[in-house]
Design a protein around this motif. Structure first.
Motif, mmCIF file in Angstrom:
data_model
loop_
_atom_site.group_PDB
_atom_site.id
_atom_site.type_symbol
_atom_site.label_atom_id
_atom_site.label_comp_id
_atom_site.label_asym_id
_atom_site.label_seq_id
_atom_site.Cartn_x
_atom_site.Cartn_y
_atom_site.Cartn_z
ATOM 1 N N ALA A 72 12.376 -6.910 17.056
ATOM 2 C CA ALA A 72 11.931 -6.589 18.414
ATOM 3 C C ALA A 72 12.582 -5.298 18.893
ATOM 4 N N THR A 73 11.820 -4.517 19.652
ATOM 5 C CA THR A 73 12.344 -3.278 20.221
ATOM 6 C C THR A 73 11.848 -3.128 21.662
ATOM 7 N N THR A 74 12.570 -2.356 22.433
ATOM 8 C CA THR A 74 12.126 -2.000 23.789
ATOM 9 C C THR A 74 12.537 -0.565 24.071
ATOM 10 N N ASP A 75 11.721 0.135 24.849
ATOM 11 C CA ASP A 75 12.016 1.534 25.161
ATOM 12 C C ASP A 75 11.163 1.957 26.347
ATOM 13 N N ALA A 99 4.683 4.559 20.926
ATOM 14 C CA ALA A 99 5.320 5.253 19.801
ATOM 15 C C ALA A 99 6.823 5.052 19.784
ATOM 16 N N MET A 100 7.439 5.137 20.951
ATOM 17 C CA MET A 100 8.898 5.008 21.007
ATOM 18 C C MET A 100 9.370 3.629 20.554
ATOM 19 N N CYS A 101 8.514 2.633 20.720
ATOM 20 C CA CYS A 101 8.873 1.279 20.298
ATOM 21 C C CYS A 101 8.498 1.012 18.843
ATOM 22 N N VAL A 102 7.246 1.301 18.471
ATOM 23 C CA VAL A 102 6.796 0.918 17.125
ATOM 24 C C VAL A 102 7.429 1.771 16.041
ATOM 25 N N ASN A 103 7.769 3.035 16.349
ATOM 26 C CA ASN A 103 8.473 3.843 15.355
ATOM 27 C C ASN A 103 9.853 3.270 15.059
ATOM 28 N N ASP A 104 10.464 2.633 16.060
ATOM 29 C CA ASP A 104 11.751 1.973 15.834
ATOM 30 C C ASP A 104 11.600 0.690 15.030
ATOM 31 N N LEU A 105 10.436 0.057 15.101
ATOM 32 C CA LEU A 105 10.184 -1.137 14.287
ATOM 33 C C LEU A 105 9.993 -0.781 12.823
ATOM 34 N N VAL A 106 9.161 0.216 12.566
ATOM 35 C CA VAL A 106 8.748 0.481 11.196
ATOM 36 C C VAL A 106 9.911 0.994 10.350
ATOM 37 N N VAL A 107 10.902 1.646 10.955
ATOM 38 C CA VAL A 107 12.042 2.130 10.158
ATOM 39 C C VAL A 107 12.893 0.969 9.646
ATOM 40 N N GLN A 108 12.663 -0.223 10.162
ATOM 41 C CA GLN A 108 13.361 -1.406 9.668
ATOM 42 C C GLN A 108 12.509 -2.180 8.668
ATOM 43 N N GLY A 109 11.393 -1.560 8.256
ATOM 44 C CA GLY A 109 10.501 -2.188 7.294
ATOM 45 C C GLY A 109 9.523 -3.153 7.917
ATOM 46 N N ALA A 110 9.435 -3.158 9.251
ATOM 47 C CA ALA A 110 8.616 -4.139 9.957
ATOM 48 C C ALA A 110 7.235 -3.585 10.310
ATOM 49 N N GLU A 111 6.249 -4.444 10.222
ATOM 50 C CA GLU A 111 4.898 -4.139 10.688
ATOM 51 C C GLU A 111 4.784 -4.548 12.152
ATOM 52 N N PRO A 112 4.399 -3.634 13.045
ATOM 53 C CA PRO A 112 4.229 -4.017 14.449
ATOM 54 C C PRO A 112 3.112 -5.054 14.599
ATOM 55 N N LEU A 113 3.393 -6.112 15.349
ATOM 56 C CA LEU A 113 2.419 -7.183 15.549
ATOM 57 C C LEU A 113 1.811 -7.171 16.942
ATOM 58 N N PHE A 114 2.667 -7.132 17.956
ATOM 59 C CA PHE A 114 2.126 -7.125 19.319
ATOM 60 C C PHE A 114 3.031 -6.368 20.264
ATOM 61 N N PHE A 115 2.458 -6.015 21.412
ATOM 62 C CA PHE A 115 3.102 -5.111 22.369
ATOM 63 C C PHE A 115 2.860 -5.613 23.781
ATOM 64 N N LEU A 116 3.872 -5.478 24.635
ATOM 65 C CA LEU A 116 3.741 -5.758 26.059
ATOM 66 C C LEU A 116 4.283 -4.568 26.838
ATOM 67 N N ASP A 117 3.698 -4.324 28.013
ATOM 68 C CA ASP A 117 4.134 -3.197 28.825
ATOM 69 C C ASP A 117 4.551 -3.663 30.209
ATOM 70 N N TYR A 118 5.398 -2.855 30.847
ATOM 71 C CA TYR A 118 5.805 -3.065 32.229
ATOM 72 C C TYR A 118 5.509 -1.787 32.988
ATOM 73 N N PHE A 119 4.654 -1.888 34.006
ATOM 74 C CA PHE A 119 4.228 -0.748 34.814
ATOM 75 C C PHE A 119 4.648 -1.031 36.255
ATOM 76 N N ALA A 120 5.568 -0.231 36.802
ATOM 77 C CA ALA A 120 6.053 -0.418 38.163
ATOM 78 C C ALA A 120 5.755 0.830 38.984
ATOM 79 N N THR A 121 5.286 0.639 40.192
ATOM 80 C CA THR A 121 4.884 1.770 41.022
ATOM 81 C C THR A 121 5.137 1.472 42.495
ATOM 82 N N GLY A 122 5.164 2.540 43.298
ATOM 83 C CA GLY A 122 5.327 2.356 44.731
ATOM 84 C C GLY A 122 4.057 1.933 45.420
ATOM 85 N N ALA A 123 2.929 2.477 44.998
ATOM 86 C CA ALA A 123 1.625 2.138 45.562
ATOM 87 C C ALA A 123 0.609 2.202 44.425
#
Length: 366
Positions: A72-75, A99-123
């Protein structure tokens, strides 16, 4: 009581509401409906269910794994978002996030499976948010992972106006015996994969250099004189982070990859030693092509060569370690996957913790 008193407002039928406090639930619901097709388009074997539940389900066995180890990675995207907000260029930051997350996964020999995002805004601006999330979906499709959910948070008082922030979370898997790094030893070769420019690191310094230059975001990029059509400064700086997943997985599955380092914050000296065992030195030669944006930043900001190397990728987005005898085959396979590959050094014997050594010529980068 005055007319502004909450009790008076309640009595008169003009009480406070969430919308009046700055949060529009209807806008959030509308965004969810608009992004459901984007998420569905990233579906892959192993995904159970879809958007709308309280959590996402994934079955590694259905994805073809026998003895998987989850990775697992987060960025985030960092202050590159400031340029996106100021220029109105929101189409690519989602790709950066993935890219910032999955590139960190693949260097550990891992295939990316799924992704979640967090989007925060004022309006919440639904159209703008959809553009950002469309970029996330595009990055997921390129990496071969599913966009299975996320969170949209409208937070007036925390973010000014339509400012927003992003965070990403990726989960991948590798068969237990295929985890990286493995078997790195003196005599191995270091290959560099070209970056697509700045990627997503060092933008606090980039913004300081741009401010010192006095240039506006919409002027022609001074380092892109030979590019047709010539991008604006803002467009050139917003080129997204390259996703290396498919090419690295192909190399790894062919048994040609010993180690890989994603070159992000800290540059080559801060990242390459992380994947080397004790007693190893990565001896590099700066003979690769450095994109013109780095030379412009160094000259305009008076940034020293060692600082450039420590803050930015300087043209190498991924550094790989392969056996000497596999270097030619690895290069051909990577080039077949669309990568620009340069032999940038070798692994030598050293003492103690892994380190990196490089001799930068005067005036580097040009």
């Amino acid at each position: 009581m005055t007319s502004g008193d909450p009790q008076s407002q309640a009595a008169s039928g003009t009480g406070l509401s969430y919308r009046a406090a700055g949060v529009d639930i209807d806008a959030g619901d509308a965004l969810v409906q608009q992004i459901k097709p984007l998420a569905r388009a990233t579906g892959r074997p192993g995904v159970l269910g879809g958007l709308g539940g309280f959590g996402a389900l994934f079955d590694p066995k259905a994805a073809g794994f026998v003895d998987p180890v989850l990775v697992a990675t987060t960025d985030g995207v960092g202050t590159k978002l400031r340029i996106a907000i100021e220029t109105g260029i929101h189409t690519t930051v989602g790709v950066d996030l993935v890219a910032m997350c999955v590139n960190d996964l693949v260097v550990q020999g891992a295939e990316p499976l799924f992704f979640l995002d967090y989007f925060a805004t004022g309006a919440l601006d639904v159209a703008e948010a959809r553009t950002v999330i469309a970029g996330i979906a595009s990055g997921c499709a390129e990496a071969g992972c599913a966009l299975v959910g996320g969170e949209t948070a409208e937070m007036p008082g925390m973010y000014g106006g339509r400012d927003y922030d992003l965070a990403g979370f990726a989960v991948g898997a590798a068969e237990r015996e295929a985890l990286l790094p493995r078997g790195v030893a003196p005599g191995d070769v270091v290959l560099g994969l070209a970056s697509d420019g700045l990627h997503s690191n060092g933008f606090s310094l980039v913004r300081r250099v741009v401010a010192a230059s006095g240039l506006a975001w919409d002027v022609p990029a001074p380092f892109a004189q030979g590019v047709t059509p010539r991008p604006t400064l803002g467009q050139a700086l917003m080129i997204p982070t390259r996703i290396y997943v498919r090419s690295l997985l192909a190399l790894h599955r062919a048994g040609l990859l010993k180690a890989a380092a994603h070159i992000t914050g800290g540059g080559l000296p801060g990242n390459l030693p992380r994947v080397l065992p004790e007693g190893c030195v990565a001896a590099l030669e700066p003979g690769w092509t450095v994109p013109p944006v780095f030379g412009w930043l160094a000259r305009t900001g008076g940034v020293a060569a060692d600082e450039m190397l420590r803050v930015f990728n300087c043209g190498i987005g991924m550094a790989l370690v392969v056996a000497e005898g596999d270097a030619e085959a690895a290069t051909k396979r990577l080039e077949a996957e669309g990568e620009q590959v340069t032999r940038i050094g070798r692994i030598e014997a050293g003492l103690g913790e892994a380190t990196m050594r490089i001799a930068l010529p005067p005036g580097w980068p040009q």
